[in-house]
Design a protein around this motif. Structure first.
Motif, PDB file in Angstrom:
ATOM      1  N   ASP A 145       1.849 104.294  84.957  1.00  0.00           N
ATOM      2  CA  ASP A 145       0.784 103.623  84.205  1.00  0.00           C
ATOM      3  C   ASP A 145       0.131 104.546  83.190  1.00  0.00           C
ATOM      4  O   ASP A 145      -0.117 104.156  82.040  1.00  0.00           O
ATOM      5  N   SER A 146      -0.147 105.772  83.608  1.00  0.00           N
ATOM      6  CA  SER A 146      -0.799 106.714  82.690  1.00  0.00           C
ATOM      7  C   SER A 146       0.146 107.133  81.568  1.00  0.00           C
ATOM      8  O   SER A 146      -0.278 107.319  80.417  1.00  0.00           O
ATOM      9  N   ALA A 149       0.511 104.212  78.995  1.00  0.00           N
ATOM     10  CA  ALA A 149      -0.731 103.776  78.338  1.00  0.00           C
ATOM     11  C   ALA A 149      -0.735 104.056  76.841  1.00  0.00           C
ATOM     12  O   ALA A 149      -1.173 103.219  76.043  1.00  0.00           O
ATOM     13  N   GLN A 173       4.675  95.591  81.433  1.00  0.00           N
ATOM     14  CA  GLN A 173       3.275  95.772  81.032  1.00  0.00           C
ATOM     15  C   GLN A 173       3.117  96.898  80.007  1.00  0.00           C
ATOM     16  O   GLN A 173       2.139  97.644  80.039  1.00  0.00           O
TER      17      GLN A 173
END
Length: 383
Positions: A145-146, A149, A173
């Motif tokens: 996720d990081s 981003a 995502q």
């Protein structure tokens, strides 16, 4: 008298060999000077964002040198062989200078499977071009996720068998403007999976080379467009700056070609090696009796078995339609074998001529190209 003649001959030979050594020293200095000049050209190219490989310039230069060599009583092929070897060395050295960065506001590049060999190669090339590269491997998903981003591009290079599943499950995502790309050797299903998983720019790549290449100069990268090509046009320009040649294709057309270019070829090479193994052939003996062309064939077979069995299993088994191409090859092999069993020499010649006609001008072209490769093999064998 014989002794005197021998001493005179020895002295004369030593004198001539000394002169040759002197010329060799001059050649070394000239080679060093040429390499330094090419390095300066590389620096200018990198600063201007020009590709390291300029095919028209290379062809014109070789043609001119061949003509000059002919006028001097030197075999044209000799100077071409020397210059091609020098150019290969120059391409290897040019990447040490780095490359112009085409997209300065990209953000980071995340390479999924970046600790593999091909991922490592693209990581190196992107880093040499000034991009921030983060690697995401199978044990790093807690950081996903990081890393995603601020990603401007996510590049997938994992085994074919898990590529589509990973895309559908892990890459849904991503930032809206992030480019989603892959480096898989089949394209239809991966491109479809990327288009379904991500609403932003999508593109599929197939590098037609292994991770052990020293330079991307003259290498081929197949591009299968997915969505918003204007958003990743810079990437195609970046790859061209690295020296690669871009070939565009629809995913289905690419996969159809790969049934012959990859799956059938790799499968037939596998069977060739399997047969040598089961026959318990003595490779040392085969090499002793090998012409350069057979040594090259044997080297290509051995090269396959020096690499990952999982990789080649993925390439061959991932394309179910390749069974038809491989089956056709087997049928043609059986038919040719029947000619041999019947002793039908005339039919063999007839079919040989038919295939030669089908190859057309490519046959003599391939003969010329193979002659250059065979000379390299012969030099290696001698040494």
């Amino acid at each position: 008298m014989d002794s005197g003649m021998n001493e005179k001959t020895t002295a004369e030979l030593e004198h001539l060999r000394g002169l040759i050594d002197g010329v060799d020293q001059q050649l070394l200095h000239l080679l060093r000077k040429r390499l330094d000049l090419v390095a300066q050209v590389g620096t200018v190219k990198h600063g201007a964002g020009l590709p390291i490989y300029a095919p028209q310039r290379e062809a014109a230069m070789l043609a001119k040198r061949r003509e000059e060599a002919k006028n001097m009583g030197i075999a044209p092929q000799l100077i071409e062989d020397i210059l091609r070897r020098l150019m290969r060395e120059s391409y290897l050295n040019e990447k040490d200078v780095g490359f112009k960065q085409v997209k300065k506001d990209l953000g980071s590049v995340v390479i999924v499977g970046g600790k593999g060999q091909l991922g490592g190669l693209f990581s190196q090339m992107l880093t040499l071009s000034g991009y921030q590269v983060n690697l995401l491997d199978k044990d790093d998903w807690q950081q996903a996720d990081s890393l995603f981003a601020d990603a401007g591009m996510v590049l997938v290079t994992v085994p074919i068998a898990i590529t589509c599943e990973l895309i559908r499950e892990k890459l849904t995502q991503l930032p809206a403007d992030c480019i989603l790309a892959d480096l898989t050797s089949i394209k239809t299903e991966p491109v479809k999976a990327m288009l379904e998983a991500h609403s932003g720019p999508v593109v599929g790549f197939h590098p037609m080379f292994g991770p052990d290449v020293g330079s991307l100069a003259k290498q081929v990268v197949v591009v299968c467009h997915g969505r918003s090509p204007e958003k990743y046009q810079w990437l195609l320009e970046q790859i061209a700056i690295w020296g690669a040649r871009i070939v565009e294709a629809e995913p289905e057309r690419h996969d159809s070609a790969m049934q012959l270019v990859q799956a059938m070829r790799h499968f037939s090479t596998f069977v060739y090696g399997l047969n040598l193994c089961k026959e318990e052939a003595d490779i040392d003996t085969l090499l002793q009796f090998s012409s350069p062309i057979y040594r090259l064939e044997l080297a290509m077979v051995g090269r396959l078995f020096a690499q990952s069995p999982e990789l080649y299993a993925d390439i061959i088994f991932a394309q179910q339609d390749s069974q038809h191409a491989i089956g056709d090859y087997l049928d043609n092999y059986r038919e040719a074998l029947e000619l041999l069993k019947r002793g039908d020499r005339n039919e063999f010649i007839k079919q040989f001529q038919s295939v030669a006609k089908w190859f057309g001008d490519f046959a003599p072209q391939f003969q010329r190209e193979s002659r250059i490769m065979l000379q390299s093999v012969n030099d290696m064998k001698t040494n």
